[in-house]
Design an enzyme around this catalytic site. Sequence first.
Site, mmCIF file in Angstrom:
data_model
loop_
_atom_site.group_PDB
_atom_site.id
_atom_site.type_symbol
_atom_site.label_atom_id
_atom_site.label_comp_id
_atom_site.label_asym_id
_atom_site.label_seq_id
_atom_site.Cartn_x
_atom_site.Cartn_y
_atom_site.Cartn_z
ATOM 1 N N ASP A 252 0.872 -1.165 0.000
ATOM 2 C CA ASP A 252 0.000 0.000 0.000
ATOM 3 C C ASP A 252 0.919 1.227 0.000
ATOM 4 O O ASP A 252 2.082 1.138 0.401
ATOM 5 C CB ASP A 252 -0.874 -0.027 1.251
ATOM 6 C CG ASP A 252 -1.729 1.208 1.390
ATOM 7 O OD1 ASP A 252 -2.430 1.564 0.427
ATOM 8 O OD2 ASP A 252 -1.681 1.842 2.464
ATOM 9 N N THR B 276 -2.590 0.662 -4.714
ATOM 10 C CA THR B 276 -3.172 1.726 -3.905
ATOM 11 C C THR B 276 -4.541 2.152 -4.407
ATOM 12 O O THR B 276 -4.741 2.369 -5.609
ATOM 13 C CB THR B 276 -2.213 2.946 -3.877
ATOM 14 O OG1 THR B 276 -2.837 4.033 -3.194
ATOM 15 C CG2 THR B 276 -1.821 3.395 -5.275
ATOM 16 N N ARG C 182 -10.455 -2.380 -6.718
ATOM 17 C CA ARG C 182 -10.505 -1.639 -5.459
ATOM 18 C C ARG C 182 -10.343 -2.600 -4.289
ATOM 19 O O ARG C 182 -11.114 -3.546 -4.116
ATOM 20 C CB ARG C 182 -11.820 -0.858 -5.334
ATOM 21 C CG ARG C 182 -11.907 -0.062 -4.030
ATOM 22 C CD ARG C 182 -13.107 0.861 -3.988
ATOM 23 N NE ARG C 182 -13.237 1.450 -2.665
ATOM 24 C CZ ARG C 182 -12.527 2.473 -2.205
ATOM 25 N NH1 ARG C 182 -11.641 3.050 -2.987
ATOM 26 N NH2 ARG C 182 -12.703 2.936 -0.979
ATOM 27 N N GLN D 229 -7.024 4.987 -4.948
ATOM 28 C CA GLN D 229 -6.902 6.443 -5.091
ATOM 29 C C GLN D 229 -8.244 7.026 -5.505
ATOM 30 O O GLN D 229 -8.416 7.577 -6.587
ATOM 31 C CB GLN D 229 -5.808 6.781 -6.100
ATOM 32 C CG GLN D 229 -4.401 6.461 -5.640
ATOM 33 C CD GLN D 229 -3.947 7.353 -4.493
ATOM 34 O OE1 GLN D 229 -4.250 8.534 -4.454
ATOM 35 N NE2 GLN D 229 -3.194 6.772 -3.548
ATOM 36 N N SER D 230 -9.216 6.921 -4.593
ATOM 37 C CA SER D 230 -10.556 7.414 -4.913
ATOM 38 C C SER D 230 -10.603 8.925 -5.041
ATOM 39 O O SER D 230 -11.575 9.475 -5.567
ATOM 40 C CB SER D 230 -11.561 6.959 -3.851
ATOM 41 O OG SER D 230 -11.356 7.647 -2.627
ATOM 42 N N ASP E 63 -0.012 5.134 0.787
ATOM 43 C CA ASP E 63 -0.227 6.154 1.813
ATOM 44 C C ASP E 63 -0.383 5.511 3.186
ATOM 45 O O ASP E 63 -1.232 4.650 3.400
ATOM 46 C CB ASP E 63 -1.462 6.992 1.463
ATOM 47 C CG ASP E 63 -1.338 7.622 0.092
ATOM 48 O OD1 ASP E 63 -0.679 8.673 -0.018
ATOM 49 O OD2 ASP E 63 -1.861 7.046 -0.879
#
Length: 219
Positions: A32, A74, A131, A76-77, A34
Amino acid sequence: MRATLHLTDDGNWLEVRRRPRGGGVRPALFLDRDGTVIDEIGDLHEPEKVRLIAGAGAVIGAANRAGWAVVIVTNQSGVGRGVFTWEEFAAVQATLMDALAAEGAAIDMVLACAYRPETGRGRYRAVHSWRKPGPGMILAAAERVGIDLGRSWILGDNAIDMEAGRAAGLAGGLHVLTGNGEIHRVRALAAATPAFPVFGVADIGAARRHIPALARKSS
């Protein structure tokens, strides 16, 4: 100069940065981003705010030297919600890659999913297999470069990282406290099965204590 965007037909990010020499399959370290590799900012889109978490460069460099693929997966919405653009994501990524290179470390692949069924805009307001906790990004990486999923590990600060790794058939997962803190610890540990152990650790630097192959090749 305009950044190159590595977008799939359905609008996610898939970037192969380095291909293995000689082909064959190898284990991978799935990360991941962040809260695991860099500080958790929340919808990060400003390159000047990128800060490597202590130990990230050392662990990624150890994986590089051990011949493992290192793959960022990751959600990233923020892109899908219209908070920032893929161009801004690319700028953050470029800063991250420079910071890792300065520590002798490199990323082989980057996959990012912008979909969020609850709050995405347009086509991004939908369920997508990439996702997390879905395993789609991990499986897509394995399809494009030779990865032995059964010998691969995932590190993340969210329970969904562990759940994605388990669904993909990885060897195990490490849940770190550097992003979400203790919020996801219980659920993350509950993702463990006899075939998929999950260890709770402080940060990415602890990976070498739990993945012996990285410790052996870290010098």
